[in-house]
Write an enzyme that holds these catalytic residues in place. Structure first.
Site, PDB file in Angstrom:
ATOM      1  N   SER A  12       1.057  -1.025   0.347  1.00  0.00           N
ATOM      2  CA  SER A  12       0.004   0.087  -0.219  1.00  0.00           C
ATOM      3  C   SER A  12       1.190   1.483  -0.086  1.00  0.00           C
ATOM      4  CB  SER A  12      -1.159  -0.208   1.228  1.00  0.00           C
ATOM      5  OG  SER A  12      -1.398   1.367   1.358  1.00  0.00           O
ATOM      6  N   HIS A  38      -1.069  -1.549  -3.499  1.00  0.00           N
ATOM      7  CA  HIS A  38      -2.320  -1.161  -3.124  1.00  0.00           C
ATOM      8  C   HIS A  38      -3.024   0.482  -3.279  1.00  0.00           C
ATOM      9  CE1 HIS A  38      -5.581  -2.435  -0.913  1.00  0.00           C
ATOM     10  NE2 HIS A  38      -5.561  -1.264  -0.001  1.00  0.00           N
ATOM     11  N   ASP A  78      -4.815   3.516  -1.177  1.00  0.00           N
ATOM     12  CA  ASP A  78      -6.052   3.635  -0.340  1.00  0.00           C
ATOM     13  C   ASP A  78      -6.201   4.852  -0.492  1.00  0.00           C
ATOM     14  OD1 ASP A  78      -5.784   1.552   1.484  1.00  0.00           O
ATOM     15  OD2 ASP A  78      -4.305   1.832   1.559  1.00  0.00           O
ATOM     16  N   MET A 137      -9.169   7.918   0.781  1.00  0.00           N
ATOM     17  CA  MET A 137     -10.152   7.756   1.655  1.00  0.00           C
ATOM     18  C   MET A 137     -10.304   9.554   1.312  1.00  0.00           C
ATOM     19  SD  MET A 137      -7.207   6.357   4.879  1.00  0.00           S
ATOM     20  CE  MET A 137      -6.538   4.986   4.922  1.00  0.00           C
ATOM     21  N   HIS A 193      -8.338   0.781  -3.758  1.00  0.00           N
ATOM     22  CA  HIS A 193      -9.310   0.891  -2.670  1.00  0.00           C
ATOM     23  C   HIS A 193      -9.798   1.865  -2.143  1.00  0.00           C
ATOM     24  CE1 HIS A 193      -9.430  -0.752   1.817  1.00  0.00           C
ATOM     25  NE2 HIS A 193     -10.333  -0.975   1.685  1.00  0.00           N
ATOM     26  N   GLY A 215      -8.891   3.835   7.770  1.00  0.00           N
ATOM     27  CA  GLY A 215      -8.276   5.387   8.015  1.00  0.00           C
ATOM     28  C   GLY A 215      -6.688   4.904   7.964  1.00  0.00           C
ATOM     29  N   GLY A 251      -2.463   3.621   8.223  1.00  0.00           N
ATOM     30  CA  GLY A 251      -1.850   2.316   8.019  1.00  0.00           C
ATOM     31  C   GLY A 251      -1.561   2.351   9.120  1.00  0.00           C
ATOM     32  N   ASP A 264      -6.276  -6.701   4.296  1.00  0.00           N
ATOM     33  CA  ASP A 264      -5.781  -5.950   4.055  1.00  0.00           C
ATOM     34  C   ASP A 264      -5.686  -5.095   5.817  1.00  0.00           C
ATOM     35  OD1 ASP A 264      -4.821  -3.296   3.636  1.00  0.00           O
ATOM     36  OD2 ASP A 264      -6.612  -2.665   2.768  1.00  0.00           O
TER      37      ASP A 264
END
Ligand code: DX5
Ligand code: ZN
Length: 217
Positions: free
Chosen positions: A7, A32, A34, A36, A65, A141, A143, A174
């Site tokens: 990620s 990956h 991420d 948000m 994602h 939310g 790492g 994940d």
């Protein structure tokens, strides 16, 4: 073969392409991504522009994602020649079936993700349509959080449902995956392993990627 999806949330954004070269040399199978929005999850990461800045710099396919509300509005932004998967959260979609069809119509594999406290039952009527199920092993939310152990039972149950119903979707996990627990996770039936901080916070990112990839059998 199992796949490793580091990620980039935990990468050094000021040197993103360099960090991605390191995981590429280490043999990572997916990147990956991420995303948000500060609404669905209590953090804002980055949008499609950052992901697209990697186009032409790496051949590793994107595994997107989306931790965002109303993901149907943004699917098209994340469709590129490099995009292999786009995953949305069950909890964020009122019309989940429609969103899954939208992703597939764009020529991308469709994934659905579940937060740790969301039951597998919520997927009963969509499993036949999805290419991948992403089980969160932390609350999404951030790492660097700790792996929630009871998700292992969820993985096993999902793998069992897949067998029983004769389906072939992939299972991704994940959150909180490290070199110490990755073997157990794979043995439980996971096909795609996300690792953020365990890869990008390592002193030697390429070497750490190789260590993970060696376990992807
Ligand atoms: C959490 C993200 C994860 C996260 C994984 O909201 O979806 O992909 O970056 O990071 P680690 O491996 O550090 O838990
Ligand atoms: Zn993720």
């Amino acid at each position: 073969m199992k796949k490793l999806a580091p990620s980039i949330l935990s990468a050094d954004f000021s040197r993103l392409a360099e960090d991605v070269m390191k995981i590429q040399k280490g043999g990572a199978h997916l990147i990956h991504v991420d995303v948000m929005d500060g609404h669905f999850v209590p953090n804002i990461s980055f949008g499609s522009t950052v992901m697209k800045s990697l186009l032409g710099r790496t051949d590793i396919p994107f595994d997107v994602h989306l931790m965002i509300e109303n993901p149907e509005r943004y699917i098209d932004d994340f469709v590129t020649d490099n995009t292999e998967y786009i995953t949305v959260h069950q909890e964020a979609c009122t019309h989940l079936h429609r969103v899954v069809q939208q992703i597939k119509a764009a020529g991308v594999k469709a994934g659905v993700s579940l937060n740790p406290a969301t039951s597998l039952d919520t997927l009963e009527w969509i499993l036949e349509d999805v290419d991948m199920v992403l089980l969160m092993s932390v609350n999404p939310g951030f790492g660097g959080q700790k792996f929630i152990p009871n998700v292992m039972d969820k993985v096993r149950q999902l793998a069992e449902i897949r067998d029983r119903r004769g389906l072939d979707f992939e299972i991704e996990i994940d959150g909180g995956v490290t070199l110490d627990n990755v073997k157990t996770v794979i043995e439980a039936g996971v096909d795609i392993v996300v690792a953020g901080s365990a890869v990008f916070k390592a002193d030697d990112i390429e070497e750490r990627t190789k260590q993970f990839v060696e376990l992807m059998v």
